[in-house]
Motif scaffolding. Structure first.
Motif, PDB file in Angstrom:
ATOM      1  N   TYR A  53     -44.689  -5.296  -9.422  1.00 18.40           N
ATOM      2  CA  TYR A  53     -43.742  -4.225  -9.108  1.00 18.40           C
ATOM      3  C   TYR A  53     -44.450  -3.065  -8.423  1.00 18.40           C
ATOM      4  N   GLN A  54     -43.860  -2.591  -7.330  1.00 13.51           N
ATOM      5  CA  GLN A  54     -44.334  -1.396  -6.638  1.00 13.51           C
ATOM      6  C   GLN A  54     -43.115  -0.548  -6.279  1.00 13.51           C
ATOM      7  N   PRO A  55     -42.942   0.620  -6.905  1.00 13.96           N
ATOM      8  CA  PRO A  55     -41.759   1.438  -6.596  1.00 13.96           C
ATOM      9  C   PRO A  55     -41.655   1.724  -5.101  1.00 13.96           C
ATOM     10  N   SER A  56     -40.478   1.533  -4.556  1.00 18.52           N
ATOM     11  CA  SER A  56     -40.271   1.809  -3.129  1.00 18.52           C
ATOM     12  C   SER A  56     -39.975   3.285  -2.886  1.00 18.52           C
ATOM     13  N   HIS A  57     -39.501   3.989  -3.921  1.00 18.75           N
ATOM     14  CA  HIS A  57     -39.102   5.395  -3.781  1.00 18.75           C
ATOM     15  C   HIS A  57     -39.708   6.233  -4.903  1.00 18.75           C
ATOM     16  N   ASP A  58     -40.405   7.311  -4.547  1.00 20.29           N
ATOM     17  CA  ASP A  58     -40.735   8.297  -5.571  1.00 20.29           C
ATOM     18  C   ASP A  58     -39.500   9.172  -5.785  1.00 20.29           C
ATOM     19  N   PHE A  59     -39.613  10.155  -6.682  1.00 19.72           N
ATOM     20  CA  PHE A  59     -38.424  10.940  -7.023  1.00 19.72           C
ATOM     21  C   PHE A  59     -37.851  11.678  -5.819  1.00 19.72           C
ATOM     22  N   ALA A  60     -38.710  12.365  -5.052  1.00 18.16           N
ATOM     23  CA  ALA A  60     -38.214  13.174  -3.926  1.00 18.16           C
ATOM     24  C   ALA A  60     -37.526  12.310  -2.871  1.00 18.16           C
ATOM     25  N   ALA A  61     -38.126  11.155  -2.550  1.00 20.81           N
ATOM     26  CA  ALA A  61     -37.526  10.275  -1.538  1.00 20.81           C
ATOM     27  C   ALA A  61     -36.185   9.736  -2.018  1.00 20.81           C
ATOM     28  N   GLY A  62     -36.114   9.359  -3.291  1.00 25.27           N
ATOM     29  CA  GLY A  62     -34.861   8.855  -3.848  1.00 25.27           C
ATOM     30  C   GLY A  62     -33.789   9.932  -3.881  1.00 25.27           C
ATOM     31  N   LEU A  63     -34.193  11.161  -4.236  1.00 25.16           N
ATOM     32  CA  LEU A  63     -33.214  12.246  -4.335  1.00 25.16           C
ATOM     33  C   LEU A  63     -32.636  12.573  -2.962  1.00 25.16           C
ATOM     34  N   LYS A  64     -33.473  12.544  -1.931  1.00 20.52           N
ATOM     35  CA  LYS A  64     -32.965  12.797  -0.575  1.00 20.52           C
ATOM     36  C   LYS A  64     -31.915  11.768  -0.185  1.00 20.52           C
ATOM     37  N   GLU A  65     -32.177  10.498  -0.485  1.00 20.42           N
ATOM     38  CA  GLU A  65     -31.204   9.447  -0.159  1.00 20.42           C
ATOM     39  C   GLU A  65     -29.920   9.618  -0.968  1.00 20.42           C
ATOM     40  N   ALA A  66     -30.078   9.952  -2.252  1.00 19.81           N
ATOM     41  CA  ALA A  66     -28.907  10.137  -3.111  1.00 19.81           C
ATOM     42  C   ALA A  66     -28.050  11.295  -2.622  1.00 19.81           C
ATOM     43  N   VAL A  67     -28.687  12.398  -2.261  1.00 23.54           N
ATOM     44  CA  VAL A  67     -27.953  13.570  -1.776  1.00 23.54           C
ATOM     45  C   VAL A  67     -27.193  13.233  -0.488  1.00 23.54           C
ATOM     46  N   ARG A  68     -27.853  12.501   0.404  1.00 26.21           N
ATOM     47  CA  ARG A  68     -27.159  12.087   1.637  1.00 26.21           C
ATOM     48  C   ARG A  68     -25.924  11.257   1.320  1.00 26.21           C
ATOM     49  N   TRP A  69     -26.067  10.341   0.354  1.00 22.75           N
ATOM     50  CA  TRP A  69     -24.942   9.476  -0.008  1.00 22.75           C
ATOM     51  C   TRP A  69     -23.802  10.298  -0.606  1.00 22.75           C
ATOM     52  N   TYR A  70     -24.139  11.205  -1.526  1.00 21.21           N
ATOM     53  CA  TYR A  70     -23.090  12.025  -2.157  1.00 21.21           C
ATOM     54  C   TYR A  70     -22.397  12.915  -1.125  1.00 21.21           C
ATOM     55  N   TRP A  71     -23.182  13.467  -0.208  1.00 27.57           N
ATOM     56  CA  TRP A  71     -22.568  14.348   0.790  1.00 27.57           C
ATOM     57  C   TRP A  71     -21.586  13.570   1.663  1.00 27.57           C
ATOM     58  N   LYS A  72     -21.951  12.355   1.993  1.00 19.82           N
ATOM     59  CA  LYS A  72     -21.099  11.522   2.841  1.00 19.82           C
ATOM     60  C   LYS A  72     -19.851  11.050   2.091  1.00 19.82           C
ATOM     61  N   ASN A  73     -19.995  10.770   0.805  1.00 18.67           N
ATOM     62  CA  ASN A  73     -18.919  10.090   0.064  1.00 18.67           C
ATOM     63  C   ASN A  73     -18.073  10.998  -0.822  1.00 18.67           C
ATOM     64  N   LEU A  74     -18.586  12.170  -1.167  1.00 18.60           N
ATOM     65  CA  LEU A  74     -17.792  13.104  -1.970  1.00 18.60           C
ATOM     66  C   LEU A  74     -17.162  14.130  -1.032  1.00 18.60           C
ATOM     67  N   THR A  75     -16.030  13.790  -0.510  1.00 14.83           N
ATOM     68  CA  THR A  75     -15.403  14.639   0.515  1.00 14.83           C
ATOM     69  C   THR A  75     -14.716  15.866  -0.095  1.00 14.83           C
ATOM     70  N   GLU A  76     -14.424  15.803  -1.394  1.00 16.11           N
ATOM     71  CA  GLU A  76     -13.717  16.938  -2.026  1.00 16.11           C
ATOM     72  C   GLU A  76     -14.754  17.954  -2.467  1.00 16.11           C
ATOM     73  N   LYS A  77     -15.021  18.911  -1.602  1.00 12.44           N
ATOM     74  CA  LYS A  77     -16.054  19.911  -1.884  1.00 12.44           C
ATOM     75  C   LYS A  77     -15.415  21.249  -2.227  1.00 12.44           C
TER      76      LYS A  77
END
Length: 325
Positions: A301-325
């Protein structure tokens, strides 16, 4: 011949990501879910796929478990009632699902002669152990009913491997986050909950002073661990448990500030939202950091994402998919 995987809790956050991944790899995937915490929209992209089957049912029903396990090669057991506070508020239901349902699935998988049973364990099993990093064979006493249920899962899996010759692997998830994690509801995980609050310019509340720390683990790392656990041919790598994490830790305070920073890229006003503090939550483990040496050595096992890289991807996904701001 096409391999078949049963994913319980497949409409949930982790389960639906696993369904996507293995359909993409050419497996036949069956999802078992009762939609208590999972969502149909998590599966909408798969419903017409010829290799995907949905069984709507409850793991508390033994007959449903047996039907779902028929002719399956592997089981990835994700179905559970998560959340420490939920288990404190309603320990009986958490036990019924997480222990009774787990045992039903083990028996059904045994009877169906599945090749391997990989299940979601939990870092909560470390309980009051103060040692850092957390090493698989050093645990403390559980601090919540939820933690007890997840430890009991490990004990049952161990007994089934020794008594019935089953191949079982437990993955102790450490604070998993990422795309599709539900931001709504009383028991929402901290990252998606804070995301939706910040997007609405509401002040998130940190329990305590914010110095508690977690080994936040991005969903893609969890998918990798499930796949490696399912497919390993190393006999030394089965019938055990593994930390499923990054091997680092981030304070809740730093996590909240990073969230503000990454969300501010999309909306500069979010940078001005203040963070509030409340009382420490009952049952919370102060610090969590995993050793991933065992998973690295036995599962490559080798993690593909550290915390910062994962959080950036997660934030992008939430921004795109949570339209009710």
């Amino acid at each position: 011949m096409q391999k078949k995987i049963l994913i319980t809790g497949g409409a949930g956050f982790i389960g639906s990501n696993l369904c996507d991944h293995f359909i993409g790899k050419g497996y036949k995937v069956t999802c078992l879910d009762n939609f208590a915490t999972g969502h149909r929209h998590n599966l909408s992209q798969l419903m017409e796929h010829p290799n995907f089957t949905l069984i709507e049912g409850d793991i508390r029903d033994a007959e449903t478990c047996h039907r779902a396990c028929e002719r399956q090669d592997y089981v990835l057991h994700q179905a559970a009632l998560g959340s420490v506070p939920r288990s404190i508020n309603d320990p009986v239901t958490s036990n019924d699902v997480n222990v009774g349902g787990f045992l039903n699935m083990l028996v059904a998988a045994r009877d169906a002669k599945v090749k391997r049973f990989v299940y979601a364990a939990s870092s909560s099993t470390y309980g009051d152990s103060k040692s850092l990093p957390k090493v698989e064979d050093v645990i403390g006493k559980p601090l919540s009913p939820y933690a007890i249920t997840k430890y009991v899962n490990e004990l049952y899996a161990d007994i089934f491997s020794k008594t019935y010759g089953m191949e079982c692997i437990g993955l102790r998830y450490f604070n998993v986050f990422g795309r599709r994690q539900d931001p709504n509801g009383a028991y929402a995980a901290v990252i998606p909950k804070f995301v939706i609050q910040l997007m609405k310019y509401e002040s998130p509340t940190i329990n305590g002073d914010g110095d508690y720390s977690r080994d936040f683990t991005y969903i893609d790392n969890v998918i990798q661990m499930n796949e490696r656990a399912m497919l390993t041919e190393d006999s030394k790598a089965v019938n055990t448990v593994y930390n499923t994490a990054v091997g680092d830790r981030t304070t809740i305070k730093d996590m909240a500030n990073l969230l503000k920073e990454y969300l501010s890229i999309f909306d500069s006003k979010i940078a001005e939202v203040e963070i509030q503090h409340g009382p420490v939550r009952v049952g919370d483990v102060p610090h969590s950091k995993a050793s991933i040496e065992k998973a690295t050595e036995l599962l490559s096992y080798q993690p593909s994402h550290d915390f910062a890289a994962g959080l950036k991807e997660a934030v992008r996904w939430y921004w795109k998919n949570l339209t009710e701001k």
